[in-house]
Write an enzyme that holds these catalytic residues in place. Structure first.
Site, PDB file in Angstrom:
ATOM      1  N   THR A  57      87.712  34.694  74.140  1.00  0.00           N
ATOM      2  CA  THR A  57      87.331  34.309  74.681  1.00  0.00           C
ATOM      3  C   THR A  57      85.814  34.292  75.472  1.00  0.00           C
ATOM      4  O   THR A  57      84.757  33.744  75.420  1.00  0.00           O
ATOM      5  CB  THR A  57      87.982  34.162  76.105  1.00  0.00           C
ATOM      6  OG1 THR A  57      89.050  33.085  75.744  1.00  0.00           O
ATOM      7  CG2 THR A  57      87.727  32.851  77.406  1.00  0.00           C
ATOM      8  N   LYS A  83      84.383  49.154  93.843  1.00  0.00           N
ATOM      9  CA  LYS A  83      83.971  49.555  94.826  1.00  0.00           C
ATOM     10  C   LYS A  83      83.925  48.878  96.238  1.00  0.00           C
ATOM     11  O   LYS A  83      84.850  49.417  97.334  1.00  0.00           O
ATOM     12  CB  LYS A  83      82.343  50.116  94.985  1.00  0.00           C
ATOM     13  CG  LYS A  83      81.627  50.296  94.188  1.00  0.00           C
ATOM     14  CD  LYS A  83      79.731  50.342  94.480  1.00  0.00           C
ATOM     15  CE  LYS A  83      79.364  51.364  93.187  1.00  0.00           C
ATOM     16  NZ  LYS A  83      77.804  50.850  93.712  1.00  0.00           N
ATOM     17  N   HIS A  97      93.323  27.597  81.611  1.00  0.00           N
ATOM     18  CA  HIS A  97      92.826  27.736  80.824  1.00  0.00           C
ATOM     19  C   HIS A  97      91.791  26.990  79.536  1.00  0.00           C
ATOM     20  O   HIS A  97      92.662  26.613  78.390  1.00  0.00           O
ATOM     21  CB  HIS A  97      93.256  28.377  79.899  1.00  0.00           C
ATOM     22  CG  HIS A  97      92.458  30.073  78.559  1.00  0.00           C
ATOM     23  ND1 HIS A  97      90.793  29.714  79.044  1.00  0.00           N
ATOM     24  CD2 HIS A  97      92.437  30.735  77.892  1.00  0.00           C
ATOM     25  CE1 HIS A  97      90.524  30.584  78.282  1.00  0.00           C
ATOM     26  NE2 HIS A  97      91.590  31.631  77.265  1.00  0.00           N
TER      27      HIS A  97
END
Length: 300
Positions: free
Chosen positions: A54, A82, A131
């Site tokens: 993909t 983070k 998808h």
């Protein structure tokens, strides 16, 4: 489809699908004709899960249209490590790109992310949800090899968690297709997907044994049974071994059966099938480039 988000196969009408497939066929026949069509366009890639086909085919598609990519990189090398939220990530990348492609492990993430950005966002897989671009290249492959008229298709493997299955099953309700779903009881289609298919007018025919329906199939769409879903390794091995396609099994199939797989495969299709006329899964993967070129062309 200009400036539209592509979140789910449910949003695609038959006209939408055929428009993309027709455009993909034109591009496949003469890719040089669109080589500079979207010069200077930038596609933002936000992949929170691993991807080969993909991600690479989207990158190839925009580059073959004359554009380029800006890539978030891996989660480990991005600000996500983070603690940055998905909403903040896509809002930042939106400032660098003309459209975004998002893959994320959480179902519903693409819909949520699309509400924070103004550029088109394409869902490249949201957990066990949808998808849609995989579905478009699957449909292109089916049309090229078997056609849509009076089609009988078997969809086999992990139907519970397989987002490619959920998208494809919905999209096929736009066509004259008889769908058969083959899986172990523990990996049947989710109730919500079965309900949506019934609402769309599809008959959901479910089987636990491929041999019960193999002779009737024009297309067999095989998916990986996902080891990570099983708490017991022995249970996984027992089930996986029962859902394997090999030459002996295909002796009972039509001579022109089309065998597909969204890849990656593990051992659910024997390598001996690769060199037969049945195998189309590598062609299927290659079709991702012209189909995604066509889709990008329509939304940019």
């Amino acid at each position: 489809m200009r400036d539209e988000d592509i979140i789910s196969a449910k949003q695609l009408s038959r006209a939408d699908i055929e428009g993309v497939l027709d455009r993909a066929a034109e591009i496949a026949a003469d890719p040089a004709a669109v080589a500079d069509r979207h010069a200077n366009a930038l596609l933002g890639l936000c992949f929170f899960e691993p991807s080969t086909r993909t991600k690479m085919s989207f990158a190839a598609a925009i580059k073959r249209l004359g554009g380029d990519v800006v890539d978030m990189g891996t989660v480990e090398s991005s600000s996500v490590k983070k603690g940055e939220s998905l909403a903040d990530t896509v809002r930042v990348v939106e400032g660098y790109a003309d459209a975004l492609v998002l893959r994320h492990p959480m179902e519903g993430s693409a819909q949520m992310a699309s509400e924070f950005v103004d550029v088109p966002l394409i869902n490249a897989g949201d957990g066990a949800g949808q998808h849609p671009t995989q579905t478009l290249l699957d449909l292109y492959t089916i049309r090229e090899n078997a056609g849509f008229d009076d089609l009988t298709i078997g969809i086999m493997g992990d139907l519970k968690y397989g987002r490619t299955v959920h998208s494809l099953a919905h999209a096929l309700t736009n066509f004259d297709a008889s769908q058969h779903f083959i899986s172990p009881e523990s990996l049947r289609l989710p109730r919500s997907v079965r309900y949506d298919l019934h609402e769309a007018g599809a008959q959901v025919r479910e089987h636990t044994d491929i041999e019960n329906v193999l002779e009737a199939l024009d297309v067999l769409y095989v998916t990986r049974i996902q080891r990570e879903r099983f708490p017991d390794e022995n249970e996984y091995r027992q089930i996986a071994g029962e859902y394997r396609i090999d030459a002996d099994l295909l002796e009972k199939a039509k001579d022109d059966l089309t065998v597909m797989h969204p890849l990656p495969r593990v051992d659910e299709i024997a390598p001996e099938i690769d060199e037969t006329e049945y195998a189309t899964y590598f062609e299927q993967a290659h079709n991702g480039v012209p189909v995604r070129m066509a889709l990008l062309d329509s939304i940019l």
